[in-house]
Motif scaffolding. Structure first.
Motif, short mmCIF file in Angstrom:
data_model
loop_
_atom_site.label_atom_id
_atom_site.label_comp_id
_atom_site.label_asym_id
_atom_site.label_seq_id
_atom_site.Cartn_x
_atom_site.Cartn_y
_atom_site.Cartn_z
N LEU A 167 90.25 58.78 56.28
CA LEU A 167 90.43 60.16 55.83
C LEU A 167 89.09 60.82 55.54
O LEU A 167 88.08 60.15 55.32
CB LEU A 167 91.29 60.15 54.56
N PRO A 168 89.06 62.17 55.51
CA PRO A 168 87.83 62.89 55.14
C PRO A 168 87.61 62.82 53.63
O PRO A 168 87.86 63.77 52.89
CB PRO A 168 88.12 64.32 55.61
N VAL A 169 87.14 61.68 53.19
CA VAL A 169 87.11 61.34 51.76
C VAL A 169 86.32 62.36 50.95
O VAL A 169 86.76 62.80 49.87
CB VAL A 169 86.54 59.93 51.56
N ASP A 170 85.15 62.76 51.42
CA ASP A 170 84.31 63.69 50.65
C ASP A 170 85.03 65.00 50.40
O ASP A 170 85.03 65.52 49.27
CB ASP A 170 82.99 63.93 51.38
N TRP A 171 85.65 65.54 51.43
CA TRP A 171 86.38 66.80 51.26
C TRP A 171 87.56 66.63 50.32
O TRP A 171 87.82 67.46 49.46
CB TRP A 171 86.84 67.33 52.62
N LEU A 172 88.31 65.56 50.50
CA LEU A 172 89.49 65.35 49.67
C LEU A 172 89.12 65.23 48.20
O LEU A 172 89.74 65.87 47.33
CB LEU A 172 90.26 64.12 50.14
N LYS A 173 88.11 64.43 47.90
CA LYS A 173 87.70 64.25 46.50
C LYS A 173 87.17 65.55 45.92
O LYS A 173 87.40 65.86 44.73
CB LYS A 173 86.67 63.14 46.40
N ARG A 174 86.45 66.30 46.72
CA ARG A 174 85.95 67.59 46.25
C ARG A 174 87.10 68.51 45.82
O ARG A 174 86.96 69.31 44.90
CB ARG A 174 85.14 68.23 47.37
N LEU A 175 88.24 68.38 46.50
CA LEU A 175 89.41 69.22 46.19
C LEU A 175 90.34 68.56 45.17
O LEU A 175 91.45 69.05 44.94
CB LEU A 175 90.17 69.52 47.49
N GLY A 176 89.91 67.46 44.58
CA GLY A 176 90.73 66.80 43.55
C GLY A 176 91.81 65.91 44.11
O GLY A 176 92.73 65.50 43.38
N ILE A 177 91.73 65.56 45.41
CA ILE A 177 92.71 64.67 46.03
C ILE A 177 92.09 63.28 46.08
O ILE A 177 91.27 62.97 46.94
CB ILE A 177 93.08 65.16 47.45
N ASN A 178 92.45 62.44 45.14
CA ASN A 178 91.81 61.13 44.98
C ASN A 178 92.66 59.96 45.45
O ASN A 178 92.12 58.90 45.77
CB ASN A 178 91.43 60.92 43.51
N ASP A 179 93.98 60.16 45.47
CA ASP A 179 94.84 59.04 45.88
C ASP A 179 96.14 59.57 46.48
O ASP A 179 96.49 60.75 46.33
CB ASP A 179 95.15 58.13 44.70
N ILE A 180 96.83 58.68 47.18
CA ILE A 180 98.14 58.97 47.78
C ILE A 180 99.11 57.94 47.23
O ILE A 180 99.07 56.77 47.63
CB ILE A 180 98.07 58.91 49.31
N LEU A 181 99.93 58.35 46.29
CA LEU A 181 100.87 57.44 45.61
C LEU A 181 100.18 56.16 45.15
O LEU A 181 100.69 55.06 45.30
CB LEU A 181 102.06 57.10 46.52
#
Length: 441
Positions: free
Chosen positions: A79-93
């Motif tokens: 996954l695009p980890v840097d972008w996700l974490k920047r948007l507060g998306i740190n985990d999936i269930l």
């Protein structure tokens, strides 16, 4: 039995869910599967048939999925980890985004198709599965900054728009024209896009357009505004299956799009599109294989209780023969996908594309054939009930209508069969050249 528990009916679950050992599934994967099934049961699969009857999945379902980061698994792994974490998306269930691999992806797509219907998930995921990756993989930093914050969080929706009335699997012959304005600040788009999943409710499309001459070299990718944008008109298409997926016809009449909406550079469209196809084909095929499970296990259950000629259908040798032939195809298909998923999880993106591109095309084509075999077997064994859009055969009747949606999108079956062999020949020639060169050293 709770709907989120493994189904004991033969052919209804992958082997690892029947308690059999697996070399691929770790305890972490199994934990995610349980959480994923619970979420899907509560928020999608329990109501999927009702929504499919009505033709639309309610908007709140998309919002619920986004709130719980449950459309993020549609993105290619890693996954695009840097972008996700920047948007507060740190985990999936509970699975950290940096730990996500293609085996998790396979579990996700298998679980999401557990209703037996492909339309309900397709109504939610086209942007995440197909439209977003080109933007964050090939778009400029400025382009990413403009679009990814809202698209990755679901505040805005997008789709992929490649197919045209005269250019389906023949992507290189897309004709939608993108001509620069006199001041060079905009492209002016004219053309038609057809069979676009989710288009009707998308704010943007990642769209293939022709900026240059004929053939693949003249193709480019643009982020094109849709809903409410001047010159864009959209209407839903009536299709035989996947009724909830929002299949859309899009007309573009002098549509102005900023040149800054280009993904990559002019003429790179075909290359970018091709990097997306392996993922598209894989996720379609895994969902299709679960649909085949639902159809065949439903027929198996029916045959255990339905009586004809003084005994149950299961007591008829011809019935057992039909179930056995379809079941062998189904279990072989799933074993192949487990292998491909494991390989993808342990190869680089470049090596995965090189080694598995042709095989993924072949597996997607085969999955459509397997669904057709299992769905037809189910409908025939249900008899008149399988020919009726209500009652105990309603689900298998609907699954059979979904079959063309498995065999055509992502590259139609005959095109993929040919492509797979051409790719394998290309791989063979490259390896043969290496061997030849090494023998001269």
């Amino acid at each position: 039995m709770p709907n989120n528990s493994p189904n004991p009916i033969p052919f209804s679950e992958p082997p690892y869910l029947r308690g059999l050992p697996s070399p691929y599934i770790t305890p972490a994967h199994r934990h995610f599967q349980q959480a994923c099934r619970k979420f899907a049961t509560e928020n999608l699969t329990s109501n999927a048939l009702e929504w499919e009857r009505g033709g639309t999945v309610p908007e709140h379902v998309f919002n619920t999925f986004c709130k719980h980061n449950m459309l993020v698994p549609n993105l290619p792994a890693p996954l695009p980890v840097d972008w996700l974490k920047r948007l507060g998306i740190n985990d999936i269930l509970g699975v950290k985004v940096e730990d996500w691999d293609y085996i998790y992806s396979g579990i996700y797509f298998d679980e999401m198709a557990r209703s037996g219907l492909s339309g309900p998930l397709a109504s939610l995921n086209a942007g995440f599965a197909f439209g977003l990756a080109p933007i964050y993989k090939f778009g400029s930093i400025a382009l990413q900054e403009r679009f990814l914050p809202e698209l990755l969080t679901g505040k805005k929706r997008c789709c992929i728009a490649i197919t045209e009335p005269e250019a389906g699997s023949d992507v290189a012959n897309v004709t939608t024209a993108a001509v620069k304005s006199a001041d060079g600040q905009h492209y002016i788009l004219n053309g038609i896009k057809k069979w676009i999943t989710n288009g009707i409710w998308s704010d943007y499309a990642t769209m293939a357009v022709r900026t240059g001459g004929p053939g693949a070299a003249g193709l480019s990718l643009l982020v094109v505004p849709l809903k409410g944008h001047p010159g864009v008109s959209m209407r839903r298409l009536k299709v035989s299956g996947q009724l909830t997926s929002g299949t859309t016809y899009i007309e573009l009449d002098d549509v102005k799009v900023p040149v800054s909406n280009m993904i990559g550079k002019e003429g790179e469209g075909m290359r970018i599109i091709m990097t997306n196809f392996n993922h598209e084909r894989l996720i379609i095929a895994i969902g299709v294989t679960r649909q085949a499970r639902v159809a065949l296990s439903s027929a198996f259950s029916y045959c255990l209780k339905r009586e004809a000629f003084g005994k149950t259908l299961m007591d008829q040798p011809v019935v057992r023969h039909r179930l056995a032939k379809a079941g062998a195809e189904l279990e072989t298909m799933w074993a192949w996908f487990e292998q491909i998923l494991y390989q993808l999880a342990h190869l680089s993106k470049e090596e995965g594309d090189r080694q598995l591109g042709g095989l993924t095309a072949l597996a997607k084509a085969k999955a459509g054939m397997v669904l057709n075999e299992c769905a037809q077997t189910a409908v025939l064994l249900f008899g008149g009930s399988g020919f009726t859009q209500s009652g105990q055969g309603e689900l298998v009747e609907a699954i059979l209508r979904d079959v063309p949606g498995a065999r055509i999108p992502g590259g139609s079956e005959d095109v993929l069969l040919d492509l797979s062999v051409r790719q394998l020949v290309k791989l063979y020639k490259a390896e043969e050249k290496k061997l030849s060169q090494s023998s001269k050293i």
